[in-house]
Design a protein around this motif. Structure first.
Motif, mmCIF file in Angstrom:
data_model
loop_
_atom_site.group_PDB
_atom_site.id
_atom_site.type_symbol
_atom_site.label_atom_id
_atom_site.label_comp_id
_atom_site.label_asym_id
_atom_site.label_seq_id
_atom_site.Cartn_x
_atom_site.Cartn_y
_atom_site.Cartn_z
ATOM 1 N N ILE A 1 0.762 -1.182 -0.049
ATOM 2 C CA ILE A 1 0.119 -0.042 0.145
ATOM 3 C C ILE A 1 0.913 1.219 -0.162
ATOM 4 C CG2 ILE A 1 -1.908 1.262 1.443
ATOM 5 C CD1 ILE A 1 -2.861 -1.434 2.342
ATOM 6 N N PRO A 2 0.833 2.172 -1.065
ATOM 7 C CA PRO A 2 1.852 3.359 -0.972
ATOM 8 C C PRO A 2 1.344 4.160 0.184
ATOM 9 C CG PRO A 2 0.017 3.488 -2.790
ATOM 10 C CD PRO A 2 -0.267 2.137 -2.275
ATOM 11 N N HIS A 3 2.264 5.030 0.687
ATOM 12 C CA HIS A 3 2.091 5.384 1.898
ATOM 13 C C HIS A 3 1.352 6.833 1.788
ATOM 14 C CE1 HIS A 3 3.466 8.697 4.825
ATOM 15 N NE2 HIS A 3 3.474 7.600 5.930
ATOM 16 N N TYR A 4 1.317 7.533 0.491
ATOM 17 C CA TYR A 4 0.576 8.585 0.113
ATOM 18 C C TYR A 4 -1.037 8.452 0.220
ATOM 19 C CZ TYR A 4 -0.367 6.957 -4.679
ATOM 20 O OH TYR A 4 -0.577 6.346 -5.587
ATOM 21 N N LYS A 5 -1.513 6.989 0.210
ATOM 22 C CA LYS A 5 -2.841 6.636 0.358
ATOM 23 C C LYS A 5 -3.409 7.025 1.602
ATOM 24 C CE LYS A 5 -4.426 5.134 -3.855
ATOM 25 N NZ LYS A 5 -5.878 5.165 -3.999
ATOM 26 N N LEU A 6 -2.420 6.750 2.683
ATOM 27 C CA LEU A 6 -2.957 6.613 4.015
ATOM 28 C C LEU A 6 -3.763 7.826 4.328
ATOM 29 C CD1 LEU A 6 0.455 5.390 6.167
ATOM 30 C CD2 LEU A 6 -1.517 4.029 4.688
ATOM 31 N N LYS A 7 -3.544 8.974 3.956
ATOM 32 C CA LYS A 7 -4.276 10.184 4.427
ATOM 33 C C LYS A 7 -5.654 9.886 3.591
ATOM 34 C CE LYS A 7 -3.368 14.986 5.302
ATOM 35 N NZ LYS A 7 -2.531 15.859 5.219
ATOM 36 N N GLU A 8 -5.828 9.462 2.429
ATOM 37 C CA GLU A 8 -7.153 9.241 1.803
ATOM 38 C C GLU A 8 -7.886 8.147 2.625
ATOM 39 O OE1 GLU A 8 -6.581 8.064 -2.458
ATOM 40 O OE2 GLU A 8 -8.637 7.221 -2.193
ATOM 41 N N TYR A 9 -7.081 7.227 3.306
ATOM 42 C CA TYR A 9 -7.932 6.082 3.830
ATOM 43 C C TYR A 9 -8.606 6.721 5.316
ATOM 44 C CZ TYR A 9 -6.079 2.795 0.790
ATOM 45 O OH TYR A 9 -5.427 2.170 -0.475
ATOM 46 N N ALA A 10 -7.760 7.719 5.864
ATOM 47 C CA ALA A 10 -7.960 8.054 7.113
ATOM 48 C C ALA A 10 -9.065 9.084 6.891
ATOM 49 C CB ALA A 10 -6.904 8.824 7.667
ATOM 50 N N ARG A 11 -9.502 9.781 5.764
ATOM 51 C CA ARG A 11 -10.309 10.862 5.611
ATOM 52 C C ARG A 11 -11.681 10.047 5.141
ATOM 53 N NH1 ARG A 11 -11.138 12.749 0.826
ATOM 54 N NH2 ARG A 11 -9.266 12.417 0.038
ATOM 55 N N LEU A 12 -11.575 8.840 4.422
ATOM 56 C CA LEU A 12 -12.737 8.222 4.309
ATOM 57 C C LEU A 12 -13.578 7.621 5.356
ATOM 58 C CD1 LEU A 12 -11.411 6.133 1.109
ATOM 59 C CD2 LEU A 12 -13.567 7.387 1.137
ATOM 60 N N ALA A 13 -12.405 7.030 6.348
ATOM 61 C CA ALA A 13 -12.886 6.309 7.567
ATOM 62 C C ALA A 13 -13.574 7.305 8.423
ATOM 63 C CB ALA A 13 -11.612 5.674 8.302
ATOM 64 N N ALA A 14 -12.912 8.646 8.575
ATOM 65 C CA ALA A 14 -13.522 9.666 9.421
ATOM 66 C C ALA A 14 -14.740 10.073 8.942
ATOM 67 C CB ALA A 14 -12.463 10.587 9.360
ATOM 68 N N ALA A 15 -14.942 10.124 7.832
ATOM 69 C CA ALA A 15 -16.225 10.429 6.896
ATOM 70 C C ALA A 15 -17.471 9.332 7.215
ATOM 71 C CB ALA A 15 -16.214 10.681 5.594
ATOM 72 N N LYS A 16 -16.732 8.089 7.191
ATOM 73 C CA LYS A 16 -17.903 7.168 7.408
ATOM 74 C C LYS A 16 -18.129 6.894 8.979
ATOM 75 C CE LYS A 16 -18.667 2.286 6.394
ATOM 76 N NZ LYS A 16 -17.879 1.161 6.251
ATOM 77 N N ASN A 17 -17.177 6.881 9.850
ATOM 78 C CA ASN A 17 -17.525 6.558 11.134
ATOM 79 C C ASN A 17 -16.779 7.758 11.990
ATOM 80 O OD1 ASN A 17 -17.689 5.763 13.831
ATOM 81 N ND2 ASN A 17 -16.423 3.935 13.441
ATOM 82 N N LYS A 18 -17.781 8.586 12.537
ATOM 83 C CA LYS A 18 -17.359 9.809 13.151
ATOM 84 C C LYS A 18 -17.059 9.702 14.819
ATOM 85 C CE LYS A 18 -19.730 13.036 9.795
ATOM 86 N NZ LYS A 18 -20.221 12.078 8.930
ATOM 87 N N GLN A 19 -17.128 8.534 14.963
ATOM 88 C CA GLN A 19 -16.590 8.339 16.464
ATOM 89 C C GLN A 19 -15.196 8.460 16.852
ATOM 90 O OE1 GLN A 19 -18.033 4.691 17.964
ATOM 91 N NE2 GLN A 19 -19.974 5.239 18.249
ATOM 92 N N HIS A 20 -14.449 8.507 15.648
ATOM 93 C CA HIS A 20 -12.960 8.671 15.986
ATOM 94 C C HIS A 20 -12.730 9.935 14.973
ATOM 95 C CE1 HIS A 20 -12.518 4.951 18.220
ATOM 96 N NE2 HIS A 20 -13.294 4.513 17.254
ATOM 97 N N LYS A 21 -11.632 10.759 15.292
ATOM 98 C CA LYS A 21 -11.226 11.622 14.528
ATOM 99 C C LYS A 21 -10.283 11.133 13.435
ATOM 100 C CE LYS A 21 -11.864 15.106 18.192
ATOM 101 N NZ LYS A 21 -11.304 15.322 19.483
ATOM 102 N N GLU A 22 -9.931 12.156 12.311
ATOM 103 C CA GLU A 22 -9.146 11.641 11.428
ATOM 104 C C GLU A 22 -7.805 11.545 11.799
ATOM 105 O OE1 GLU A 22 -9.755 14.238 7.783
ATOM 106 O OE2 GLU A 22 -7.890 13.528 6.980
#
Lengths: 180, 380
Positions: free
Chosen positions: B345-366
């Motif tokens: 998994i390329p490192h630059y993708k991590l931010k995108e995954y964190a953003r997607l996860a934060a948008a889906k589940n707001k219980q945790h912050k980005e």
């Protein structure tokens, strides 16, 4: 998608297994009738049951079945496998032919079979418990010890059933069960 | 203190063990159904599972409406619509999903379409307010999580409803013993992550804990042996039972950080979510161990049993539970890399995954998602 690729499938029959189970039900039914005359414990268990007691033991959904009931004069009688408009007071349904095979090939005892949800009982619970006790005694009489141990929860000790009573009872039950 | 403020729902009846498949006709008739549509994949049909199921229905009044043996692993709208048409054309009244992953989700989606009498894309916005048609799930040991939960994944959608639980779950060794070690690892890691996250919430639910602890106990006991020998009958049945328990626990708890991130990554990379969960779980547990609340010491009781739990001093229980869990995850070292980098998994993708996860589940912050991803990337 070509729907013809995925045809309807009608269920087939398991003839040999059904014949085996039908024979076993016949033997057990006849043996219960004989044991009620020969064995004191079975006699007492039946005496405690209601006068109109009628057991239906069958394999869901299409049989075979076995009917055992008390007659007007209080005798226990095997009533055959056909439903002649009987009104059973206790119905023991075995959920499938395979479940019945496990039970009647003595891979599972009645208690384990019930615990594994293979039996459905419709009727009074005390009657069902009495019947399980009767079945256990009949199995002890019918089967050699090595097999009966698998079929019953606890094989009776010497003090509960001495060998003389067991072997004498066994001969009588076999004679009565297989002669008309 | 009795934690009396909770809700819990577990709808499915679980039939597990010897000759469990033969329970299906009785269960179907109890649900007032006699003509099921059976959905399975070409792989399982080739392995003879469809034939085993068909034989289990012999000597009953159940007619198989259609035995569909070409289900793909991806629940696309096309296949859902085609199967819904087949269901209606044959006059079926129930569904049997023979297999896990996509097969189970296709079955759930088809069930929604035929029960709600609408299009699959419209189902996403509809609220399901009444029971759907009877659905029987016969899982194989390649579970990806969610098959036996109150959730359905199709196309890129996720639908949650209490009515999406299957009615009956049938777990039989004749069906479960055909998975590969990789699939067993994926199944066990998903169940492990779901179970831990379900009982790691702020206000734990005692009934949910019972389910999660059962799942953990099954995995700890049977996983190491089953991954070496996937055809081990008892082991494969135990792993699928663990998946069923973990899915129920997962349905009754808010989604955790590991699940949300793994789903986001799996959606983008097509990796199996269980593999990603396995990697993330290790670092999430390590972070939790050093955090204020720590890991729940009761996990040790579930994993190691009462003797070890009683012997371990109270202050060491969290660490001991952590050690047991990492031991479980380590058993997959031949099949699962220890870092996200190992998954390419390329490192630059991590931010995108964190953003997607934060948008889906707001219980945790980005930044919480990002912190876990960073830790899991290099394994620091």
């Amino acid at each position: 998608m070509n729907a013809l690729q995925y045809p309807e499938i009608k269920p087939k029959k398991k003839f040999i297994k059904r014949i085996y189970i039908a024979v076993m039900l016949w033997v057990v039914g006849r043996a219960i009738q004989a044991a009620a005359k020969v064995d004191r414990e079975v006699k007492e268990e039946f005496a405690k049951l209601k006068d109109n007691f009628l057991l239906k033991m069958w394999i869901w959904p299409n049989g075979p079945a076995m009917y055992v009931g008390k007659t007007k004069d209080g005798k226990v009688k095997y009533l055959g496998w056909k439903d002649k408009g009987y009104k059973p007071t206790l119905t023991m349904t075995i959920k499938s032919v395979e479940a019945a095979m496990l039970l009647f090939t003595f891979q599972e005892g009645t208690a384990i079979s019930t615990a594994r949800n293979r039996l459905v009982v419709d009727g009074d619970l005390p009657d069902a418990c009495a019947l399980v006790r009767i079945l256990n005694i009949v199995e002890v009489y019918l089967l050699p010890k090595i097999i009966a141990k698998l079929a019953v929860k606890r094989y009776p000790k010497w003090s509960q059933m001495n060998p003389l009573r067991k072997h004498f009872g066994r001969i009588l039950i076999y004679v009565r069960a297989f002669t008309f | 203190m009795i934690p009396y403020n909770f809700t819990f729902l577990s709808h499915p009846k679980i039939c597990s063990g010897l000759k469990a498949l033969e329970h299906i006709p009785f269960e179907l008739e109890s649900l007032n159904a006699r003509k099921p549509l059976v959905i399975t994949s070409a792989r399982w049909a080739k392995k003879g599972l469809a034939k085993t199921l068909t034989k289990a229905l012999y000597d009953s009044n159940i007619t198989i409406g259609a035995l569909f043996t070409n289900a793909p692993n991806y629940p696309s709208v096309t296949i859902i619509n085609e199967l819904s048409k087949l269901y209606r054309d044959r006059g079926c009244d129930s569904i049997i999903a023979l297999g896990s992953g996509g097969i189970a989700h296709i079955a759930k989606a088809v069930n929604m379409v035929v029960s709600l009498k609408t299009d699959i894309l419209q189902c996403t916005d509809l609220t399901i307010s009444s029971p759907l048609k009877p659905l029987i799930c016969v899982p194989t040991a390649d579970c990806e999580g969610g098959e036996m939960a109150a959730v359905a994944y199709y196309e890129r959608f996720e639908k949650q409803s209490d009515f999406l639980y299957p009615d009956v779950i049938v777990i039989d060794s004749r069906i479960t013993r055909h998975a590969t070690s990789q699939e067993i690892a994926n199944c066990a890691l998903t169940s492990l992550a779901h179970a831990i996250e379900a009982c790691g919430i702020v206000a734990p639910n005692p009934i949910n804990d019972a389910y999660a602890h059962t799942a953990l106990s099954f995995i700890y006991q049977y996983f190491p042996k089953t991954i070496k020998k996937p055809c081990y009958k008892d082991g494969s049945v135990a792993i699928v039972n663990a998946a069923a328990c973990a899915d129920t626990a997962f349905s009754n708890a808010p989604q955790g950080i590991v699940h949300t991130l793994a789903q986001a990554i799996a959606l983008d990379t097509n990796l199996q979510p269980g593999i990603v969960m396995g990697i993330l779980l290790r670092y999430s547990l390590a972070a939790k161990l050093h955090a204020k609340g720590g890991i729940r010491p009761e996990l040790l009781l579930a994993l190691a049993g009462i003797d070890t739990y009683a012997k371990t001093p109270e202050k060491d229980r969290q660490k001991a539970a952590y050690d047991y869990l990492t031991k479980c995850i380590d058993a997959t070292c031949n099949y699962v890399p220890s870092t996200l980098k190992g998954l390419h998994i390329p490192h630059y993708k991590l931010k995108e995954y964190a953003r997607l996860a934060a948008a889906k589940n707001k219980q945790h912050k980005e930044n919480e998602y990002m912190a876990l991803l960073e830790k899991s990337f290099e394994g620091k």
